[in-house]
Scaffold this motif. Structure first.
Motif, PDB file in Angstrom:
ATOM      1  N   MET A   1       0.850  -1.182   0.000  1.00 47.11           N
ATOM      2  CA  MET A   1       0.000   0.000   0.000  1.00 47.11           C
ATOM      3  C   MET A   1       0.893   1.242   0.000  1.00 47.11           C
ATOM      4  N   GLU A   2       0.459   2.211  -0.710  1.00 47.11           N
ATOM      5  CA  GLU A   2       1.223   3.445  -0.840  1.00 47.11           C
ATOM      6  C   GLU A   2       1.383   4.115   0.529  1.00 47.11           C
ATOM      7  N   SER A   4       1.834   7.124   1.436  1.00 46.61           N
ATOM      8  CA  SER A   4       1.115   8.364   1.698  1.00 46.61           C
ATOM      9  C   SER A   4      -0.317   8.105   2.176  1.00 46.61           C
ATOM     10  N   MET A   5      -0.944   7.022   1.723  1.00 46.34           N
ATOM     11  CA  MET A   5      -2.297   6.698   2.195  1.00 46.34           C
ATOM     12  C   MET A   5      -2.252   6.238   3.654  1.00 46.34           C
ATOM     13  N   SER A   9      -4.044   8.150   6.677  1.00 54.52           N
ATOM     14  CA  SER A   9      -4.887   7.419   7.614  1.00 54.52           C
ATOM     15  C   SER A   9      -4.460   7.693   9.057  1.00 54.52           C
ATOM     16  N   ALA A  52      -9.443   6.178   4.021  1.00 50.52           N
ATOM     17  CA  ALA A  52      -8.190   6.595   3.365  1.00 50.52           C
ATOM     18  C   ALA A  52      -7.408   5.384   2.882  1.00 50.52           C
ATOM     19  N   GLU A  55      -8.344   4.526  -0.333  1.00 52.48           N
ATOM     20  CA  GLU A  55      -8.169   5.680  -1.216  1.00 52.48           C
ATOM     21  C   GLU A  55      -9.501   6.313  -1.593  1.00 52.48           C
ATOM     22  N   ASP A  57     -12.495   9.222  -0.489  1.00 51.68           N
ATOM     23  CA  ASP A  57     -12.920  10.363   0.302  1.00 51.68           C
ATOM     24  C   ASP A  57     -14.119  10.984  -0.391  1.00 51.68           C
TER      25      ASP A  57
END
Length: 133
Positions: A1-2, A4-5, A9, A52, A55, A57
């Motif tokens: 998982m990236e 930044s996510m 979170s 988040a 991904e 919102d």
């Protein structure tokens, strides 16, 4: 998982915990309407910390709540009871924020804090598990 996510979170969950602390302080200060607002936002930011990771919102609270219910509650990731907690917290916050002449009692404010504590307690293990993958 990236990364930044995951960072997003974690940031949102920290915001949720800060909102809960603020709600508790407002409660002690007798500012029950404001406490109800912050308790709800603790829940809302908690939900957004979960979404988040997918991904997702939305600019609308109803969008975040609907996605959470559809993706996590309906699929059995979280117990159905979380939906009722979120819904009743959302409705009370709306009344407190927008209804004229409403009086929020100490008991209502305390109940809202307890809902926020319960929701955050339900989602935290899921978050920690997913942050450490």
């Amino acid at each position: 998982m990236e990364g930044s996510m995951i960072d997003l979170s974690k940031y949102r969950f920290q915001s949720a915990k800060e909102d809960l602390e603020t709600a508790q302080l407002l409660m002690k200060d007798g500012r029950f309407k404001a406490s109800v607002n912050r308790s709800y936002y603790a829940i809302f930011h908690g939900l957004r910390s979960v979404t988040a990771l997918a991904e997702f919102d939305s600019s609308k609270h109803s969008g975040v709540i609907a996605f959470f219910n559809r993706t996590y509650v309906k699929e059995g990731v979280f117990d159905k009871s979380i939906s009722k907690l979120v819904d009743t917290a959302y409705r009370l916050r709306e009344k407190a924020d927008y209804q004229d002449f409403i009086i929020i009692s100490k008991d209502q404010a305390m109940e809202q804090i307890e809902k926020a504590e319960k929701v955050l307690g339900m989602i935290e293990p899921y978050l920690e598990e997913n942050w450490n993958r």
